[in-house]
Motif scaffolding. Structure first.
Motif, PDB file in Angstrom:
ATOM      1  N   GLY A  30      13.595   7.195  17.239  1.00 58.19           N
ATOM      2  CA  GLY A  30      14.881   6.642  16.861  1.00 58.19           C
ATOM      3  C   GLY A  30      14.857   5.179  16.498  1.00 58.19           C
ATOM      4  N   VAL A  31      13.671   4.659  16.168  1.00 55.31           N
ATOM      5  CA  VAL A  31      13.573   3.263  15.731  1.00 55.31           C
ATOM      6  C   VAL A  31      13.452   3.245  14.211  1.00 55.31           C
ATOM      7  N   HIS A  32      14.224   2.362  13.566  1.00 55.00           N
ATOM      8  CA  HIS A  32      14.111   2.189  12.119  1.00 55.00           C
ATOM      9  C   HIS A  32      13.514   0.810  11.842  1.00 55.00           C
ATOM     10  N   VAL A  33      12.465   0.772  11.017  1.00 53.46           N
ATOM     11  CA  VAL A  33      11.778  -0.481  10.722  1.00 53.46           C
ATOM     12  C   VAL A  33      11.874  -0.758   9.231  1.00 53.46           C
ATOM     13  N   ALA A  34      12.184  -2.012   8.873  1.00 51.87           N
ATOM     14  CA  ALA A  34      12.238  -2.431   7.471  1.00 51.87           C
ATOM     15  C   ALA A  34      11.580  -3.804   7.363  1.00 51.87           C
ATOM     16  N   SER A  35      11.412  -4.280   6.122  1.00 54.04           N
ATOM     17  CA  SER A  35      10.748  -5.573   5.937  1.00 54.04           C
ATOM     18  C   SER A  35      11.253  -6.258   4.676  1.00 54.04           C
ATOM     19  N   ALA A  36      10.954  -7.557   4.576  1.00 57.19           N
ATOM     20  CA  ALA A  36      11.250  -8.328   3.366  1.00 57.19           C
ATOM     21  C   ALA A  36      10.365  -9.568   3.381  1.00 57.19           C
ATOM     22  N   GLY A  37      10.350 -10.279   2.255  1.00 60.06           N
ATOM     23  CA  GLY A  37       9.524 -11.477   2.139  1.00 60.06           C
ATOM     24  C   GLY A  37      10.341 -12.709   1.811  1.00 60.06           C
ATOM     25  N   ALA A  38       9.949 -13.833   2.385  1.00 58.64           N
ATOM     26  CA  ALA A  38      10.667 -15.088   2.144  1.00 58.64           C
ATOM     27  C   ALA A  38      10.553 -15.519   0.679  1.00 58.64           C
ATOM     28  N   ARG A  39       9.453 -15.128   0.029  1.00 57.02           N
ATOM     29  CA  ARG A  39       9.300 -15.363  -1.414  1.00 57.02           C
ATOM     30  C   ARG A  39       8.691 -14.096  -2.021  1.00 57.02           C
ATOM     31  N   ALA A  40       9.423 -13.025  -1.897  1.00 56.77           N
ATOM     32  CA  ALA A  40       8.871 -11.695  -2.191  1.00 56.77           C
ATOM     33  C   ALA A  40       8.534 -11.511  -3.658  1.00 56.77           C
ATOM     34  N   MET A  41       7.499 -10.703  -3.882  1.00 56.18           N
ATOM     35  CA  MET A  41       7.150 -10.250  -5.228  1.00 56.18           C
ATOM     36  C   MET A  41       7.950  -8.967  -5.460  1.00 56.18           C
ATOM     37  N   ILE A  42       9.197  -9.146  -5.879  1.00 58.25           N
ATOM     38  CA  ILE A  42      10.213  -8.083  -5.835  1.00 58.25           C
ATOM     39  C   ILE A  42       9.740  -6.821  -6.556  1.00 58.25           C
ATOM     40  N   ASP A  43       9.951  -5.688  -5.869  1.00 60.77           N
ATOM     41  CA  ASP A  43       9.646  -4.341  -6.369  1.00 60.77           C
ATOM     42  C   ASP A  43       8.157  -4.034  -6.446  1.00 60.77           C
ATOM     43  N   SER A  44       7.302  -4.953  -6.001  1.00 62.52           N
ATOM     44  CA  SER A  44       5.864  -4.673  -6.010  1.00 62.52           C
ATOM     45  C   SER A  44       5.510  -3.746  -4.847  1.00 62.52           C
ATOM     46  N   PRO A  45       4.525  -2.860  -5.052  1.00 60.91           N
ATOM     47  CA  PRO A  45       4.018  -2.073  -3.929  1.00 60.91           C
ATOM     48  C   PRO A  45       3.125  -2.928  -3.041  1.00 60.91           C
ATOM     49  N   MET A  46       2.682  -2.375  -1.954  1.00 68.12           N
ATOM     50  CA  MET A  46       1.674  -3.045  -1.143  1.00 68.12           C
ATOM     51  C   MET A  46       0.405  -3.242  -1.966  1.00 68.12           C
ATOM     52  N   THR A  47      -0.380  -4.252  -1.613  1.00 69.44           N
ATOM     53  CA  THR A  47      -1.659  -4.435  -2.309  1.00 69.44           C
ATOM     54  C   THR A  47      -2.567  -3.249  -1.997  1.00 69.44           C
ATOM     55  N   PRO A  48      -3.490  -2.924  -2.904  1.00 70.85           N
ATOM     56  CA  PRO A  48      -4.406  -1.801  -2.651  1.00 70.85           C
ATOM     57  C   PRO A  48      -5.163  -1.942  -1.337  1.00 70.85           C
ATOM     58  N   GLU A  49      -5.537  -3.179  -0.992  1.00 68.31           N
ATOM     59  CA  GLU A  49      -6.276  -3.390   0.262  1.00 68.31           C
ATOM     60  C   GLU A  49      -5.404  -3.084   1.468  1.00 68.31           C
ATOM     61  N   ALA A  50      -4.137  -3.527   1.430  1.00 69.72           N
ATOM     62  CA  ALA A  50      -3.228  -3.249   2.547  1.00 69.72           C
ATOM     63  C   ALA A  50      -2.983  -1.743   2.667  1.00 69.72           C
ATOM     64  N   MET A  51      -2.872  -1.077   1.510  1.00 69.09           N
ATOM     65  CA  MET A  51      -2.716   0.383   1.531  1.00 69.09           C
ATOM     66  C   MET A  51      -3.929   1.049   2.182  1.00 69.09           C
ATOM     67  N   GLN A  52      -5.118   0.601   1.788  1.00 68.74           N
ATOM     68  CA  GLN A  52      -6.349   1.191   2.324  1.00 68.74           C
ATOM     69  C   GLN A  52      -6.435   0.994   3.840  1.00 68.74           C
ATOM     70  N   LEU A  53      -6.084  -0.205   4.289  1.00 70.19           N
ATOM     71  CA  LEU A  53      -6.093  -0.486   5.729  1.00 70.19           C
ATOM     72  C   LEU A  53      -5.130   0.445   6.459  1.00 70.19           C
ATOM     73  N   ALA A  54      -3.922   0.591   5.912  1.00 68.30           N
ATOM     74  CA  ALA A  54      -2.926   1.448   6.565  1.00 68.30           C
ATOM     75  C   ALA A  54      -3.439   2.883   6.672  1.00 68.30           C
ATOM     76  N   ARG A  55      -4.104   3.355   5.610  1.00 68.46           N
ATOM     77  CA  ARG A  55      -4.678   4.712   5.662  1.00 68.46           C
ATOM     78  C   ARG A  55      -5.735   4.808   6.756  1.00 68.46           C
ATOM     79  N   GLN A  56      -6.548   3.760   6.883  1.00 65.30           N
ATOM     80  CA  GLN A  56      -7.588   3.771   7.917  1.00 65.30           C
ATOM     81  C   GLN A  56      -6.984   3.867   9.316  1.00 65.30           C
ATOM     82  N   TYR A  57      -5.786   3.347   9.479  1.00 62.60           N
ATOM     83  CA  TYR A  57      -5.115   3.419  10.778  1.00 62.60           C
ATOM     84  C   TYR A  57      -4.212   4.643  10.893  1.00 62.60           C
ATOM     85  N   GLY A  58      -4.330   5.563   9.934  1.00 61.52           N
ATOM     86  CA  GLY A  58      -3.670   6.858  10.074  1.00 61.52           C
ATOM     87  C   GLY A  58      -2.216   6.897   9.654  1.00 61.52           C
ATOM     88  N   VAL A  59      -1.751   5.869   8.931  1.00 63.58           N
ATOM     89  CA  VAL A  59      -0.352   5.876   8.473  1.00 63.58           C
ATOM     90  C   VAL A  59      -0.209   6.880   7.321  1.00 63.58           C
TER      91      VAL A  59
END
Length: 204
Positions: A30-59
């Motif tokens: 029942g927890v909802h998590v969201a995020s934003a950036g102080a100087r966001a690159m609006i509408d950009s996906p996560m970087t490929p490296e961040a995506m790869q890391l998240a996959r390694q941690y089972g997300v």
């Protein structure tokens, strides 16, 4: 439903990584998590490296691929019960936008450092004294962490409360980001689990 919000600069590496790890761990409770950036690159996906890391941690891939960067504004800071900034600079940005969130905003590594000083038995006692409402229980726990902040010596190196920015840097820096974030997120999960309490059944 508890609302947690994570904040970094571009909203494509650190804060979305923290967001989706926490959502994967706690969404079923029942927890909802969201995020934003102080100087966001609006509408950009996560970087490929961040995506790869998240996959390694089972997300799961749907959480990873679903992210799009957002620019932090006041409207994002009305609902959250807890705001986790990636650095002290991001914490300042949050508090300037939403002074009411001062007591509920921590850098994620500071949160973990303070939480580690509150054993499970103490945390349960603090939460239980606040009743059964998860939001009230979390407020009591955050007040306890704020009190601990006054009892502990600050880190000798202030940057110890910050998460390194890996953007446009090597894979090793991304791995360092994860090494700094994952233990901290473990403490966040522990505290939020206690805040939710035994009254909210797991549906996983």
């Amino acid at each position: 439903m508890l609302e947690v919000f994570t904040v970094c600069t571009g909203n494509i590496c650190r804060s979305p990584f923290a967001e989706i790890v926490l959502q994967d761990e706690l969404g079923h409770r029942g927890v909802h998590v969201a995020s934003a950036g102080a100087r966001a690159m609006i509408d950009s996906p996560m970087t490929p490296e961040a995506m790869q890391l998240a996959r390694q941690y089972g997300v799961p891939d749907d959480l990873i691929s679903g992210h799009r960067a957002r620019w932090l504004n006041e409207s994002h800071l009305v609902e959250p019960d807890l705001v986790l900034a990636m650095t002290r600079e991001h914490r300042r940005a949050v508090v300037e936008l939403a002074p009411a969130q001062t007591r509920t905003t921590f850098t994620v590594r500071e949160f973990a450092r303070l939480a580690a000083a509150v054993p499970d038995a103490d945390a349960h006692a603090v939460a239980d004294a606040a009743g059964t409402d998860p939001a009230a229980r979390l407020r009591a726990l955050l007040a306890r962490l704020t009190a601990v902040r006054g009892e502990l010596d600050p880190p000798a190196d202030p940057t110890a409360d910050d998460v390194i920015d890996p953007y446009r840097r090597s894979w090793e820096v991304y791995e360092q980001m994860a090494a700094e974030l994952m233990p901290s997120l473990g403490e966040v999960v522990r505290v939020l689990d206690i805040a939710i309490g035994p009254h909210a059944g797991s549906h996983s």
